[in-house]
Motif scaffolding. Structure first.
Motif, PDB file in Angstrom:
ATOM      1  N   ALA A   3      60.911  28.372  23.718  1.00 24.62           N
ATOM      2  CA  ALA A   3      61.243  27.473  22.616  1.00 24.62           C
ATOM      3  C   ALA A   3      61.396  26.033  23.092  1.00 24.62           C
ATOM      4  O   ALA A   3      60.940  25.097  22.432  1.00 24.62           O
ATOM      5  CB  ALA A   3      62.519  27.948  21.923  1.00 24.62           C
ATOM      6  N   GLY A   4      62.043  25.849  24.229  1.00 25.50           N
ATOM      7  CA  GLY A   4      62.277  24.498  24.716  1.00 25.50           C
ATOM      8  C   GLY A   4      61.015  23.734  25.042  1.00 25.50           C
ATOM      9  O   GLY A   4      60.995  22.500  24.998  1.00 25.50           O
ATOM     10  N   GLN A   5      59.930  24.453  25.377  1.00 21.94           N
ATOM     11  CA  GLN A   5      58.658  23.804  25.671  1.00 21.94           C
ATOM     12  C   GLN A   5      57.860  23.538  24.401  1.00 21.94           C
ATOM     13  O   GLN A   5      57.030  22.630  24.367  1.00 21.94           O
ATOM     14  CB  GLN A   5      57.814  24.701  26.584  1.00 21.94           C
ATOM     15  CG  GLN A   5      58.480  25.096  27.887  1.00 21.94           C
ATOM     16  CD  GLN A   5      57.731  26.225  28.563  1.00 21.94           C
ATOM     17  OE1 GLN A   5      57.129  27.072  27.910  1.00 21.94           O
ATOM     18  NE2 GLN A   5      57.765  26.241  29.885  1.00 21.94           N
ATOM     19  N   LEU A   6      58.098  24.347  23.399  1.00 25.56           N
ATOM     20  CA  LEU A   6      57.239  24.357  22.221  1.00 25.56           C
ATOM     21  C   LEU A   6      57.410  23.133  21.345  1.00 25.56           C
ATOM     22  O   LEU A   6      56.432  22.565  20.847  1.00 25.56           O
ATOM     23  CB  LEU A   6      57.518  25.626  21.413  1.00 25.56           C
ATOM     24  CG  LEU A   6      56.700  25.834  20.149  1.00 25.56           C
ATOM     25  CD1 LEU A   6      55.219  25.956  20.475  1.00 25.56           C
ATOM     26  CD2 LEU A   6      57.187  27.077  19.406  1.00 25.56           C
ATOM     27  N   VAL A   7      58.642  22.708  21.145  1.00 26.41           N
ATOM     28  CA  VAL A   7      58.935  21.618  20.217  1.00 26.41           C
ATOM     29  C   VAL A   7      59.202  20.349  21.009  1.00 26.41           C
ATOM     30  O   VAL A   7      59.946  20.355  22.004  1.00 26.41           O
ATOM     31  CB  VAL A   7      60.132  21.980  19.316  1.00 26.41           C
ATOM     32  CG1 VAL A   7      60.516  20.815  18.422  1.00 26.41           C
ATOM     33  CG2 VAL A   7      59.782  23.206  18.472  1.00 26.41           C
ATOM     34  N   ALA A   8      58.594  19.257  20.547  1.00 26.47           N
ATOM     35  CA  ALA A   8      58.546  18.042  21.345  1.00 26.47           C
ATOM     36  C   ALA A   8      59.859  17.270  21.422  1.00 26.47           C
ATOM     37  O   ALA A   8      60.100  16.565  22.390  1.00 26.47           O
ATOM     38  CB  ALA A   8      57.447  17.125  20.812  1.00 26.47           C
ATOM     39  N   GLY A   9      60.727  17.338  20.409  1.00 22.75           N
ATOM     40  CA  GLY A   9      61.927  16.517  20.460  1.00 22.75           C
ATOM     41  C   GLY A   9      62.947  16.876  19.402  1.00 22.75           C
ATOM     42  O   GLY A   9      62.764  17.820  18.622  1.00 22.75           O
ATOM     43  N   PRO A  10      64.052  16.104  19.333  1.00 21.04           N
ATOM     44  CA  PRO A  10      65.156  16.407  18.418  1.00 21.04           C
ATOM     45  C   PRO A  10      64.744  16.473  16.955  1.00 21.04           C
ATOM     46  O   PRO A  10      65.290  17.281  16.191  1.00 21.04           O
ATOM     47  CB  PRO A  10      66.145  15.263  18.663  1.00 21.04           C
ATOM     48  CG  PRO A  10      65.829  14.766  20.032  1.00 21.04           C
ATOM     49  CD  PRO A  10      64.360  14.945  20.200  1.00 21.04           C
ATOM     50  N   ALA A  11      63.803  15.637  16.530  1.00 21.99           N
ATOM     51  CA  ALA A  11      63.387  15.646  15.127  1.00 21.99           C
ATOM     52  C   ALA A  11      62.789  16.996  14.738  1.00 21.99           C
ATOM     53  O   ALA A  11      62.988  17.491  13.620  1.00 21.99           O
ATOM     54  CB  ALA A  11      62.378  14.526  14.864  1.00 21.99           C
ATOM     55  N   TRP A  15      63.545  19.971  16.098  1.00 23.51           N
ATOM     56  CA  TRP A  15      64.598  20.972  15.984  1.00 23.51           C
ATOM     57  C   TRP A  15      65.419  20.757  14.722  1.00 23.51           C
ATOM     58  O   TRP A  15      65.887  21.726  14.110  1.00 23.51           O
ATOM     59  CB  TRP A  15      65.488  20.957  17.219  1.00 23.51           C
ATOM     60  CG  TRP A  15      64.770  21.490  18.416  1.00 23.51           C
ATOM     61  CD1 TRP A  15      64.462  20.828  19.568  1.00 23.51           C
ATOM     62  CD2 TRP A  15      64.231  22.796  18.558  1.00 23.51           C
ATOM     63  NE1 TRP A  15      63.757  21.643  20.417  1.00 23.51           N
ATOM     64  CE2 TRP A  15      63.602  22.866  19.823  1.00 23.51           C
ATOM     65  CE3 TRP A  15      64.204  23.935  17.735  1.00 23.51           C
ATOM     66  CZ2 TRP A  15      62.966  24.004  20.282  1.00 23.51           C
ATOM     67  CZ3 TRP A  15      63.563  25.075  18.189  1.00 23.51           C
ATOM     68  CH2 TRP A  15      62.961  25.107  19.448  1.00 23.51           C
ATOM     69  N   GLN A  16      65.575  19.500  14.313  1.00 23.45           N
ATOM     70  CA  GLN A  16      66.300  19.240  13.064  1.00 23.45           C
ATOM     71  C   GLN A  16      65.516  19.789  11.871  1.00 23.45           C
ATOM     72  O   GLN A  16      66.096  20.387  10.953  1.00 23.45           O
ATOM     73  CB  GLN A  16      66.535  17.741  12.888  1.00 23.45           C
ATOM     74  CG  GLN A  16      67.451  17.399  11.719  1.00 23.45           C
ATOM     75  CD  GLN A  16      68.859  17.952  11.910  1.00 23.45           C
ATOM     76  OE1 GLN A  16      69.539  17.605  12.875  1.00 23.45           O
ATOM     77  NE2 GLN A  16      69.291  18.825  11.002  1.00 23.45           N
ATOM     78  N   ALA A  17      64.194  19.617  11.881  1.00 19.40           N
ATOM     79  CA  ALA A  17      63.373  20.137  10.789  1.00 19.40           C
ATOM     80  C   ALA A  17      63.422  21.664  10.747  1.00 19.40           C
ATOM     81  O   ALA A  17      63.528  22.271   9.667  1.00 19.40           O
ATOM     82  CB  ALA A  17      61.925  19.663  10.955  1.00 19.40           C
ATOM     83  N   ILE A  18      63.364  22.305  11.912  1.00 19.19           N
ATOM     84  CA  ILE A  18      63.441  23.764  11.967  1.00 19.19           C
ATOM     85  C   ILE A  18      64.815  24.245  11.526  1.00 19.19           C
ATOM     86  O   ILE A  18      64.946  25.227  10.777  1.00 19.19           O
ATOM     87  CB  ILE A  18      63.118  24.249  13.395  1.00 19.19           C
ATOM     88  CG1 ILE A  18      61.640  23.989  13.709  1.00 19.19           C
ATOM     89  CG2 ILE A  18      63.450  25.726  13.568  1.00 19.19           C
ATOM     90  CD1 ILE A  18      61.272  24.204  15.157  1.00 19.19           C
ATOM     91  N   SER A  19      65.856  23.545  11.969  1.00 16.66           N
ATOM     92  CA  SER A  19      67.219  23.899  11.571  1.00 16.66           C
ATOM     93  C   SER A  19      67.393  23.786  10.058  1.00 16.66           C
ATOM     94  O   SER A  19      67.935  24.696   9.413  1.00 16.66           O
ATOM     95  CB  SER A  19      68.221  22.990  12.291  1.00 16.66           C
ATOM     96  OG  SER A  19      69.530  23.197  11.806  1.00 16.66           O
ATOM     97  N   ASP A  20      66.939  22.697   9.480  1.00 16.64           N
ATOM     98  CA  ASP A  20      67.093  22.484   8.031  1.00 16.64           C
ATOM     99  C   ASP A  20      66.365  23.570   7.236  1.00 16.64           C
ATOM    100  O   ASP A  20      66.910  24.129   6.270  1.00 16.64           O
ATOM    101  CB  ASP A  20      66.565  21.106   7.635  1.00 16.64           C
ATOM    102  CG  ASP A  20      67.427  19.968   8.161  1.00 16.64           C
ATOM    103  OD1 ASP A  20      68.576  20.227   8.571  1.00 16.64           O
ATOM    104  OD2 ASP A  20      66.942  18.818   8.176  1.00 16.64           O
ATOM    105  N   ALA A  21      65.129  23.868   7.637  1.00 12.22           N
ATOM    106  CA  ALA A  21      64.347  24.876   6.919  1.00 12.22           C
ATOM    107  C   ALA A  21      64.974  26.264   7.074  1.00 12.22           C
ATOM    108  O   ALA A  21      64.989  27.057   6.117  1.00 12.22           O
ATOM    109  CB  ALA A  21      62.908  24.889   7.430  1.00 12.22           C
ATOM    110  N   SER A  22      65.490  26.553   8.243  1.00 13.04           N
ATOM    111  CA  SER A  22      66.115  27.856   8.480  1.00 13.04           C
ATOM    112  C   SER A  22      67.386  28.008   7.656  1.00 13.04           C
ATOM    113  O   SER A  22      67.623  29.055   7.037  1.00 13.04           O
ATOM    114  CB  SER A  22      66.437  28.030   9.967  1.00 13.04           C
ATOM    115  OG  SER A  22      65.261  27.988  10.747  1.00 13.04           O
TER     116      SER A  22
END
Length: 228
Positions: A110-118, A120-127
């Motif tokens: 997971a840490g390699q897959l997503v480029a930055g904080p934005a 993870w925020q988008a994934i967090s919000d959708a989840s």
């Protein structure tokens, strides 16, 4: 590497481990699966040794099944699900996901897959949106109203918020969902019991489509995704 299923039955413990034979074609993936299983078995045997030869009222137990989810030239995914029981009211869940990239000879983390904080925020919000909708639907099905509904909504929301913070740690377990062309059309994030819901509600998942993920996926991995 040959992955051999394990069945052990003793008076004080039982072990059952099963593997998908397709994983044997990828030695480093097979090694990771075996290491996970052996660590779980070592924890069980430590508990058995701690009983000092006293037979427990209920045999200690390790049940672990590895299941093949995806097997394409570019992506191989395996799920590990099970539990281990070493006393108490219930067993401890075992939940893991392994996503192997054969052409790169590496595990996709997971840490390699997503480029930055934005991202993870988008994934967090959708989840959180999906999990809150599911929580509301469960409360509707239970026909809860008034103070009882408000209390369960509040406690459920707090668990969801705590378990979906915008960081790779909370989204470490995921499964690729493939389209007919062998590209990833979505990622299914997996939350073990107690991460976003009480133990008795089991494992929870959310599915995030590639169109939402793709703007945030690290450039090296975008070709794996639909539209990338």
């Amino acid at each position: 590497m040959v992955l051999a299923d394990v069945v052990e039955t003793r008076p004080d413990y039982i072990v059952g481990i099963s593997y998908p034979q397709s994983a044997s074609r990828h030695p480093l993936l097979a090694q990771a699966l075996k290491a996970y299983a052996e660590a779980a078995r070592a924890d069980l045997m430590k508990a058995v040794a701690g009983s000092n030869g006293q037979k427990p009222p209920v045999p200690y137990d390790l049940s672990l099944q590895f299941s093949g989810l995806v097997d394409t030239p570019e992506v191989v995914a395996v799920a590990a699900d099970g539990s281990t029981y070493t006393g108490g009211a219930h067993g401890n869940p075992l939940v893991a996901r392994f996503v192997w990239l054969p052409q790169r000879q590496s595990m996709l983390e997971a840490g390699q897959l997503v480029a930055g904080p934005a991202g993870w925020q988008a994934i967090s919000d959708a989840s959180r949106e999906q999990l809150m909708t599911a929580l509301s639907q469960r409360l509707d099905a239970d026909e809860l109203e008034g103070a009882d509904r408000a209390a369960q909504l509040r406690s459920g929301s707090a668990m969801i918020d705590a378990g979906t913070e915008p960081n790779p740690r909370d989204f470490a377990l995921f499964e690729p969902v493939m389209n007919a062309e062998g590209q990833i059309r979505a990622l299914r994030f997996v939350f073990p019991p107690t991460q976003v819901a009480p133990y008795e509600e089991g494992t929870r998942t959310v599915e995030i489509p590639a169109r939402l993920l793709l703007p945030h996926v690290a450039p090296d991995y975008r070709p794996l995704f639909q539209g990338g």
